[in-house]
Design a protein around this motif. Structure first.
Motif, PDB file in Angstrom:
ATOM      1  N   LEU A   1       0.837  -1.208   0.000  1.00 42.77           N
ATOM      2  CA  LEU A   1       0.000   0.000   0.000  1.00 42.77           C
ATOM      3  C   LEU A   1       0.872   1.258   0.000  1.00 42.77           C
ATOM      4  CD1 LEU A   1      -2.887  -0.987   2.461  1.00 42.77           C
ATOM      5  CD2 LEU A   1      -2.959  -0.909  -0.040  1.00 42.77           C
ATOM      6  N   HIS A   2       1.909   1.253   0.814  1.00 44.78           N
ATOM      7  CA  HIS A   2       2.786   2.433   0.849  1.00 44.78           C
ATOM      8  C   HIS A   2       3.481   2.631  -0.495  1.00 44.78           C
ATOM      9  CE1 HIS A   2       6.128   5.085   2.309  1.00 44.78           C
ATOM     10  NE2 HIS A   2       5.107   5.611   2.949  1.00 44.78           N
ATOM     11  N   ALA A   3       3.784   1.522  -1.170  1.00 42.61           N
ATOM     12  CA  ALA A   3       4.427   1.588  -2.484  1.00 42.61           C
ATOM     13  C   ALA A   3       3.609   2.437  -3.467  1.00 42.61           C
ATOM     14  CB  ALA A   3       4.603   0.178  -3.042  1.00 42.61           C
ATOM     15  N   MET A   4       2.282   2.340  -3.374  1.00 46.99           N
ATOM     16  CA  MET A   4       1.422   3.074  -4.316  1.00 46.99           C
ATOM     17  C   MET A   4       1.537   4.581  -4.106  1.00 46.99           C
ATOM     18  SD  MET A   4       0.579   0.630  -6.003  1.00 46.99           S
ATOM     19  CE  MET A   4       0.916  -1.084  -5.640  1.00 46.99           C
ATOM     20  N   LEU A   5       1.761   4.978  -2.854  1.00 49.83           N
ATOM     21  CA  LEU A   5       1.942   6.394  -2.540  1.00 49.83           C
ATOM     22  C   LEU A   5       3.259   6.909  -3.133  1.00 49.83           C
ATOM     23  CD1 LEU A   5       0.870   5.858   1.121  1.00 49.83           C
ATOM     24  CD2 LEU A   5      -0.374   7.337  -0.472  1.00 49.83           C
ATOM     25  N   LEU A   6       4.305   6.117  -2.971  1.00 48.71           N
ATOM     26  CA  LEU A   6       5.607   6.518  -3.516  1.00 48.71           C
ATOM     27  C   LEU A   6       5.540   6.637  -5.034  1.00 48.71           C
ATOM     28  CD1 LEU A   6       8.244   4.417  -1.517  1.00 48.71           C
ATOM     29  CD2 LEU A   6       7.489   6.756  -1.121  1.00 48.71           C
TER      30      LEU A   6
ATOM     31  N   LEU B   1       8.010  13.647 -11.162  1.00 51.46           N
ATOM     32  CA  LEU B   1       9.086  13.545 -12.155  1.00 51.46           C
ATOM     33  C   LEU B   1       8.537  13.496 -13.571  1.00 51.46           C
ATOM     34  CD1 LEU B   1      12.191  13.199 -12.662  1.00 51.46           C
ATOM     35  CD2 LEU B   1      11.708  10.753 -12.888  1.00 51.46           C
ATOM     36  N   LEU B   2       7.488  12.681 -13.771  1.00 51.07           N
ATOM     37  CA  LEU B   2       7.038  12.429 -15.141  1.00 51.07           C
ATOM     38  C   LEU B   2       5.818  13.272 -15.510  1.00 51.07           C
ATOM     39  CD1 LEU B   2       7.463   8.516 -15.088  1.00 51.07           C
ATOM     40  CD2 LEU B   2       9.131  10.214 -15.841  1.00 51.07           C
ATOM     41  N   GLY B   3       5.318  14.050 -14.549  1.00 48.09           N
ATOM     42  CA  GLY B   3       4.182  14.924 -14.833  1.00 48.09           C
ATOM     43  C   GLY B   3       2.926  14.174 -15.233  1.00 48.09           C
ATOM     44  N   ARG B   4       2.751  12.956 -14.726  1.00 46.84           N
ATOM     45  CA  ARG B   4       1.573  12.161 -15.107  1.00 46.84           C
ATOM     46  C   ARG B   4       0.377  12.580 -14.267  1.00 46.84           C
ATOM     47  NH1 ARG B   4       4.575   6.618 -15.984  1.00 46.84           N
ATOM     48  NH2 ARG B   4       5.633   7.184 -17.915  1.00 46.84           N
ATOM     49  N   THR B   5      -0.624  13.093 -14.937  1.00 42.14           N
ATOM     50  CA  THR B   5      -1.774  13.623 -14.225  1.00 42.14           C
ATOM     51  C   THR B   5      -2.680  12.508 -13.693  1.00 42.14           C
ATOM     52  OG1 THR B   5      -2.861  13.819 -16.360  1.00 42.14           O
ATOM     53  CG2 THR B   5      -1.865  15.816 -15.476  1.00 42.14           C
ATOM     54  N   ASP B   6      -2.507  11.285 -14.223  1.00 47.11           N
ATOM     55  CA  ASP B   6      -3.361  10.186 -13.767  1.00 47.11           C
ATOM     56  C   ASP B   6      -2.728   9.400 -12.622  1.00 47.11           C
ATOM     57  OD1 ASP B   6      -1.310   9.025 -15.132  1.00 47.11           O
ATOM     58  OD2 ASP B   6      -2.555   7.749 -16.414  1.00 47.11           O
ATOM     59  N   ALA B   7      -1.598   9.872 -12.095  1.00 41.15           N
ATOM     60  CA  ALA B   7      -0.854   9.094 -11.098  1.00 41.15           C
ATOM     61  C   ALA B   7      -1.676   8.828  -9.835  1.00 41.15           C
ATOM     62  CB  ALA B   7       0.445   9.820 -10.738  1.00 41.15           C
ATOM     63  N   LEU B   8      -2.422   9.847  -9.372  1.00 47.11           N
ATOM     64  CA  LEU B   8      -3.182   9.660  -8.140  1.00 47.11           C
ATOM     65  C   LEU B   8      -4.341   8.682  -8.354  1.00 47.11           C
ATOM     66  CD1 LEU B   8      -1.281  11.825  -7.164  1.00 47.11           C
ATOM     67  CD2 LEU B   8      -3.195  13.067  -6.194  1.00 47.11           C
ATOM     68  N   THR B   9      -4.946   8.753  -9.522  1.00 46.88           N
ATOM     69  CA  THR B   9      -6.028   7.813  -9.848  1.00 46.88           C
ATOM     70  C   THR B   9      -5.497   6.378  -9.917  1.00 46.88           C
ATOM     71  OG1 THR B   9      -7.080   9.546 -11.124  1.00 46.88           O
ATOM     72  CG2 THR B   9      -7.837   7.308 -11.541  1.00 46.88           C
ATOM     73  N   ARG B  10      -4.307   6.219 -10.508  1.00 47.47           N
ATOM     74  CA  ARG B  10      -3.711   4.880 -10.572  1.00 47.47           C
ATOM     75  C   ARG B  10      -3.478   4.328  -9.159  1.00 47.47           C
ATOM     76  NH1 ARG B  10      -4.023   3.057 -15.113  1.00 47.47           N
ATOM     77  NH2 ARG B  10      -3.544   4.289 -16.942  1.00 47.47           N
ATOM     78  N   ALA B  11      -3.001   5.202  -8.260  1.00 52.21           N
ATOM     79  CA  ALA B  11      -2.765   4.759  -6.881  1.00 52.21           C
ATOM     80  C   ALA B  11      -4.079   4.347  -6.227  1.00 52.21           C
ATOM     81  CB  ALA B  11      -2.093   5.864  -6.077  1.00 52.21           C
ATOM     82  N   ARG B  12      -5.139   5.149  -6.445  1.00 50.26           N
ATOM     83  CA  ARG B  12      -6.452   4.805  -5.862  1.00 50.26           C
ATOM     84  C   ARG B  12      -6.942   3.452  -6.398  1.00 50.26           C
ATOM     85  NH1 ARG B  12      -7.701   9.686  -3.449  1.00 50.26           N
ATOM     86  NH2 ARG B  12      -7.055  11.408  -4.756  1.00 50.26           N
ATOM     87  N   ASN B  13      -6.784   3.249  -7.715  1.00 49.30           N
ATOM     88  CA  ASN B  13      -7.216   1.971  -8.305  1.00 49.30           C
ATOM     89  C   ASN B  13      -6.464   0.802  -7.675  1.00 49.30           C
ATOM     90  OD1 ASN B  13      -8.817   3.415 -10.005  1.00 49.30           O
ATOM     91  ND2 ASN B  13      -7.462   3.234 -11.797  1.00 49.30           N
ATOM     92  N   ALA B  14      -5.150   0.979  -7.540  1.00 47.59           N
ATOM     93  CA  ALA B  14      -4.328  -0.114  -7.001  1.00 47.59           C
ATOM     94  C   ALA B  14      -4.732  -0.422  -5.559  1.00 47.59           C
ATOM     95  CB  ALA B  14      -2.852   0.269  -7.071  1.00 47.59           C
TER      96      ALA B  14
END
Lengths: 202, 202
Positions: free
Chosen positions: B159-164, B172-185
């Motif tokens: 779970l902590h890995a998803m936050l990192l 770093l990569l400017g991915r706007t979907d990063a937080l959504t990906r973490a929520r999905n995971a």
């Protein structure tokens, strides 16, 4: 025999990558590097010119280590799940190579709030590493070793997350089981059997 | 009305946390902070004494933000899976609070190769945050909302890995979907139903 400029540059960069992985790419001064190498600051300056040139050489050297230790062992495996598993396994092993853990994680975190060629080089190296992961997942899906409805980008996200966490736990919290935890997570995540006949509709 | 020393310290630290999240805790000089706050370097020195004292104040301020934004909202939920889900969800939201992403990820990566009281304070804050996660997972297992054979430390790791990863991809990569990906995971990882009768043997 006198060492050539290229060989001397190489030796300096080799040491500098280790130091930068532990201390940060920007915190590494020419003076501290000279001290560690028992050479003169002006000698390093003659070989590299600017601090930025040295930093770019360090990023290139770290990329070469990643290629030798992670990309090439994976390329020697058959395409698909076998290659993906080797990529992840070598990548986890590689977290122990540099004194300060993964050079790119350290550099990413240090430079992500800045701009310029060094940040761009780090971003580019990280994006290329993630692209390898994406390619191998896509191949495994195409070969029906992973389910046809695999969300490839989500899986890249989750697998790469395990590397970041392993590095974080090992470097900050001194957890000796961090790499094993990452291996367990990766194995569990990739242990997804395609449904019988999966992909037949496509 | 003159602001008291405490209020001035607070205002300086508030700005400093944002700057440190982007630039690094160690790269932040008193001079640059003074410039950003349009005040004098000596004025900051009078309030904080040393750079180390300022750094410790910054870590304490970031911990307080984490408490207000992440820990407290979770505490208001009933113990177990509901609290665990809120903890993770608030934690993902919190990645957007500081200018440079998660202050602790940046500080951890910067300081993990060093020693001293500032590194210790960062390590302590991260360990306390992970301990919250561990406690909430353990409660969910005890309440039979997660399987009785859950490997608690492994789940904390994943779970902590998803936050990192979310922080890394966003910064770093400017991915706007990063937080959504973490929520999905996180949602997928916590969507583990206990077996019927699970835990009955214990």
């Amino acid at each position: 025999m006198t060492r050539t400029g290229d060989a001397r540059r190489g030796a300096i960069v080799d040491r500098a990558v280790h130091m930068a992985s532990a201390e940060g790419l920007d915190s590494l001064t020419l003076g501290r590097l000279a001290e560690a190498l028992r050479t003169s600051k002006s000698g390093i300056q003659t070989l590299f010119g600017t601090k930025q040139e040295l930093q770019l050489a360090i990023v290139a050297a770290a990329s070469e280590v990643f290629k030798q230790e992670v990309s090439l062992p994976a390329e020697q495996q058959p395409a698909g799940l076998a290659r993906l598993r080797t990529l992840m396994s070598s990548w986890i092993d590689y977290l122990e190579i540099f004194e300060g853990g993964c050079f790119f994680v350290a550099a990413a975190s240090e430079l992500d709030g800045r701009s310029g060629p060094v940040r761009d080089a780090v971003e580019d190296a990280v994006a290329r590493a993630e692209a390898l992961l994406q390619r191998d997942i896509e191949l495994a899906v195409r070969l029906r070793e992973l389910p046809s409805d695999t969300d490839v980008e989500q899986l890249v996200f989750e697998l790469h997350a395990m590397l970041l966490q392993a590095n974080h736990d090992r470097q900050l919290l001194g957890r000796t089981d961090a790499l094993t935890r990452a291996r367990n997570a990766v194995n569990r995540r990739l242990d997804v059997k395609p449904q019988p006949g999966d992909g037949a509709q496509q």
